[in-house]
Structure formats: C-alpha cells, structure tokens
Motif scaffolding. Structure first.
Motif, PDB file in Angstrom:
ATOM      1  N   UNK A   1       0.837  -1.177   0.000  1.00  0.00           N
ATOM      2  CA  UNK A   1       0.000   0.000   0.000  1.00  0.00           C
ATOM      3  C   UNK A   1       0.884   1.243   0.000  1.00  0.00           C
ATOM      4  N   UNK A   2       0.564   2.186  -0.885  1.00  0.00           N
ATOM      5  CA  UNK A   2       1.329   3.413  -0.992  1.00  0.00           C
ATOM      6  C   UNK A   2       0.813   4.431   0.016  1.00  0.00           C
ATOM      7  N   UNK A   3       1.711   5.002   0.795  1.00  0.00           N
ATOM      8  CA  UNK A   3       1.332   6.017   1.770  1.00  0.00           C
ATOM      9  C   UNK A   3       2.027   7.318   1.429  1.00  0.00           C
ATOM     10  N   UNK A   4       1.267   8.388   1.227  1.00  0.00           N
ATOM     11  CA  UNK A   4       1.840   9.702   0.969  1.00  0.00           C
ATOM     12  C   UNK A   4       1.067  10.746   1.755  1.00  0.00           C
ATOM     13  N   UNK A   5       1.721  11.851   2.022  1.00  0.00           N
ATOM     14  CA  UNK A   5       1.032  12.978   2.638  1.00  0.00           C
ATOM     15  C   UNK A   5       0.089  13.578   1.605  1.00  0.00           C
ATOM     16  N   UNK A   6      -1.087  13.959   2.027  1.00  0.00           N
ATOM     17  CA  UNK A   6      -2.054  14.592   1.135  1.00  0.00           C
ATOM     18  C   UNK A   6      -1.987  16.098   1.355  1.00  0.00           C
ATOM     19  N   UNK A   7      -1.909  16.836   0.248  1.00  0.00           N
ATOM     20  CA  UNK A   7      -1.844  18.296   0.278  1.00  0.00           C
ATOM     21  C   UNK A   7      -2.996  18.834  -0.564  1.00  0.00           C
ATOM     22  N   UNK A   8      -3.171  20.147  -0.546  1.00  0.00           N
ATOM     23  CA  UNK A   8      -4.228  20.749  -1.351  1.00  0.00           C
ATOM     24  C   UNK A   8      -3.702  21.986  -2.071  1.00  0.00           C
ATOM     25  N   UNK A   9      -4.394  22.332  -3.155  1.00  0.00           N
ATOM     26  CA  UNK A   9      -4.104  23.551  -3.907  1.00  0.00           C
ATOM     27  C   UNK A   9      -5.437  24.096  -4.406  1.00  0.00           C
ATOM     28  N   UNK A  10      -5.531  25.415  -4.520  1.00  0.00           N
ATOM     29  CA  UNK A  10      -6.779  26.052  -4.919  1.00  0.00           C
ATOM     30  C   UNK A  10      -6.535  26.923  -6.145  1.00  0.00           C
ATOM     31  N   UNK A  11      -7.522  26.949  -7.066  1.00  0.00           N
ATOM     32  CA  UNK A  11      -7.426  27.802  -8.252  1.00  0.00           C
ATOM     33  C   UNK A  11      -8.761  28.467  -8.534  1.00  0.00           C
ATOM     34  N   UNK A  12      -8.679  29.718  -8.971  1.00  0.00           N
ATOM     35  CA  UNK A  12      -9.864  30.455  -9.394  1.00  0.00           C
ATOM     36  C   UNK A  12      -9.728  30.922 -10.842  1.00  0.00           C
ATOM     37  N   UNK A  13      -8.586  30.577 -11.472  1.00  0.00           N
ATOM     38  CA  UNK A  13      -8.342  30.863 -12.882  1.00  0.00           C
ATOM     39  C   UNK A  13      -7.623  29.667 -13.501  1.00  0.00           C
ATOM     40  N   UNK A  14      -7.671  29.571 -14.820  1.00  0.00           N
ATOM     41  CA  UNK A  14      -6.972  28.515 -15.548  1.00  0.00           C
ATOM     42  C   UNK A  14      -5.470  28.642 -15.311  1.00  0.00           C
ATOM     43  N   UNK A  15      -4.795  27.502 -15.066  1.00  0.00           N
ATOM     44  CA  UNK A  15      -3.351  27.528 -14.892  1.00  0.00           C
ATOM     45  C   UNK A  15      -2.820  26.306 -14.172  1.00  0.00           C
ATOM     46  N   UNK A  16      -1.506  26.307 -13.939  1.00  0.00           N
ATOM     47  CA  UNK A  16      -0.838  25.214 -13.245  1.00  0.00           C
ATOM     48  C   UNK A  16      -1.170  25.284 -11.764  1.00  0.00           C
TER      49      UNK A  16
END
Length: 92
Positions: A1-16
């Motif tokens: 089983x793969x274990x990784x930390x979960x992170x988040x990112x937010x966007x309000x416009x098109x992009x990376x």
C-alpha cells in the motif's frame, strides 16, 4: 500500500495548480454561474487526466474522491476552468 502525505491547492483561474510528479486524489469545486467543463491535464498541454461538467447555477459545491491511488500527473496538475468557477484539488 502506498502512503503519501495529502496536500491541497486552490485555483480560481486557468493555470498550473501543482508542479512535479503527483497523484490527483480528489477535488472540490464551486460553479460560478457559467456552465462548462473543468479539465485537469498532465501539465500545460499534456494528456487529459480528468474532465467533468459543471452547471451554470452558483453556490452549488460538490466534491469527488478519486479511487485507488489517484490519477498520476507526471508533469503536474494543470486546470482549465469555466468563467468564475473555483476548484480545490487534493494530491499526494
């Protein structure tokens, strides 16, 4: 089983949203009054990872978890958004 930390990112416009090799684990979005597709690709111009349609109504949040280990994005997660839509991704 793969274990990784979960992170988040937010966007309000098109992009990376996230650079580097990651796995898309889930998302939460809010329509902004314009119907259309939210599209995640493997970096800018890369292969399509996930596409889903949002309605034109506002204040209608929804979320989805990606099964298994998620969707691999070798070159990062790039998002294309309809006008005024917002999205948060969960990755690891």
């Amino acid at each position: 089983m793969m274990q990784t930390d979960v992170k988040s990112a937010h966007a309000e416009v098109t992009g990376l949203m996230v650079s580097g090799r990651v796995r898309l684990k889930g998302y939460q979005c809010l329509a902004g009054g314009t119907a259309g597709d939210i599209v995640f690709t493997d970096g800018n111009g890369g292969a399509e990872l996930l596409r889903f349609n949002i309605p034109a109504n506002t204040n209608n949040p929804f979320a989805n978890l990606i099964p298994g280990e998620g969707i691999l994005a070798v070159n990062g997660i790039y998002v294309t958004l309809p006008t005024a839509a917002k999205v948060t991704v969960f990755y690891g």
